[in-house]
Design an enzyme around this catalytic site. Structure first.
Site, PDB file in Angstrom:
ATOM      1  N   ASP A  22       0.872  -1.160   0.000  1.00 40.64           N
ATOM      2  CA  ASP A  22       0.000   0.000   0.000  1.00 40.64           C
ATOM      3  C   ASP A  22       0.923   1.228   0.000  1.00 40.64           C
ATOM      4  O   ASP A  22       2.141   1.091   0.176  1.00 40.64           O
ATOM      5  CB  ASP A  22      -0.880  -0.021   1.249  1.00 40.64           C
ATOM      6  CG  ASP A  22      -1.741   1.216   1.384  1.00 40.64           C
ATOM      7  OD1 ASP A  22      -2.368   1.623   0.389  1.00 40.64           O
ATOM      8  OD2 ASP A  22      -1.781   1.792   2.483  1.00 40.64           O
ATOM      9  N   ASP A  24      -0.229   5.067   1.144  1.00 32.77           N
ATOM     10  CA  ASP A  24      -0.525   6.030   2.208  1.00 32.77           C
ATOM     11  C   ASP A  24      -0.560   5.353   3.566  1.00 32.77           C
ATOM     12  O   ASP A  24      -1.304   4.402   3.789  1.00 32.77           O
ATOM     13  CB  ASP A  24      -1.865   6.708   1.930  1.00 32.77           C
ATOM     14  CG  ASP A  24      -1.817   7.567   0.672  1.00 32.77           C
ATOM     15  OD1 ASP A  24      -0.947   8.446   0.597  1.00 32.77           O
ATOM     16  OD2 ASP A  24      -2.638   7.339  -0.240  1.00 32.77           O
ATOM     17  N   ASP A 180      -1.711  -0.845   6.007  1.00 31.40           N
ATOM     18  CA  ASP A 180      -1.870  -0.192   7.312  1.00 31.40           C
ATOM     19  C   ASP A 180      -3.329  -0.021   7.693  1.00 31.40           C
ATOM     20  O   ASP A 180      -3.625   0.320   8.840  1.00 31.40           O
ATOM     21  CB  ASP A 180      -1.200   1.190   7.295  1.00 31.40           C
ATOM     22  CG  ASP A 180      -1.962   2.176   6.436  1.00 31.40           C
ATOM     23  OD1 ASP A 180      -2.556   3.121   6.989  1.00 31.40           O
ATOM     24  OD2 ASP A 180      -1.970   2.014   5.206  1.00 31.40           O
TER      25      ASP A 180
END
Length: 236
Positions: A22, A24, A180
């Site tokens: 991922d 961000d 996250d």
């Protein structure tokens, strides 16, 4: 030669043939910047936006986030104006305060040394990905980027990660996905990937933990897990 921390608790079931990141909140500390930009914009427009509302949008596409905001603020808010102002605040912060998350440089170097290909699968657009990578000299290290516009259905649907696996030429079952967010974990897990969560603004809930191969403190932990899996693979 790579040193492995013997205290690491994450154990991958097999050596990954590819890794999908991922962006961000995982590679870059952007989630905090998005949060600050949105909350400041709401305040400037005399609107209340609780932090919990922003947290509920982490991992979603821009369109899905706008839908969540529209439900919260109602029809009397000019959502286009809000989005424009928040975007301007974020882009200013991104050019001055954008930081790499701990362990990014180290894990990329290790994957390159091991000839393990990697990609990005993000809800952000290609322009944002290119800006962030360029600011830290990482643009050429990510030849495979799956961003908004490359898939029909965003996270938590599996399509972003399935698209990344297809472009890497690796079966999803042999890919390690790093996320996250809860929505990202759901996306990667439903794609059939080994999924490790590296929490940023969101803690790992019990249901999210059940979808994960492990929960890492940072990308240094993930790097060690890859090296341990590599050692077991070579020994076998």
């Amino acid at each position: 030669m790579h040193d492995v921390d013997p205290s690491i608790s994450i154990r991958l079931p097999r050596m990954p043939q590819a890794v999908v990141f991922d962006m961000d909140g995982l590679l870059f500390d952007t989630e905090a910047l998005y949060r600050d930009a949105m909350l400041a914009t709401a305040q400037s427009l005399d609107r209340h936006m609780p932090s919990s509302l922003y947290l509920s949008t982490i991992g979603l596409s821009g369109d899905a986030t706008r839908h969540v905001l529209g439900r919260h603020f109602g029809p009397d808010l000019d959502l286009d104006q809000f989005w424009q102002l928040a975007s301007e605040r974020f882009h200013h912060l991104a050019t001055t305060d954008l930081r790499l998350k701990p362990g990014v440089v180290e894990i990329l170097g290790t994957l390159e040394d091991l000839s393990v290909p990697f990609a990005i699968a993000t809800s952000s657009g290609h322009h944002d990905v290119e800006r962030n990578l360029a600011l830290h000299g990482l643009l050429k290290r990510f030849p495979v980027v799956v961003a908004h516009g490359d898939y029909q259905q965003g996270k938590p649907h599996p399509e972003p990660f399935l698209t990344a696996a297809s472009r890497l030429g690796v079966s999803p079952a042999h890919c390690l996905a790093l996320e996250d967010s809860h929505n990202g974990v759901r996306s990667a897990s439903s794609a059939g990937m080994m999924t490790v969560m590296v929490p940023d603004l969101l803690a790992a809930t019990e249901d999210v933990r059940d979808l994960c191969t492990g929960i890492a403190g940072d990308l240094h932990d993930v790097r060690n897990a890859v090296l341990l899996a590599r050692g077991a693979h070579v020994a076998a």
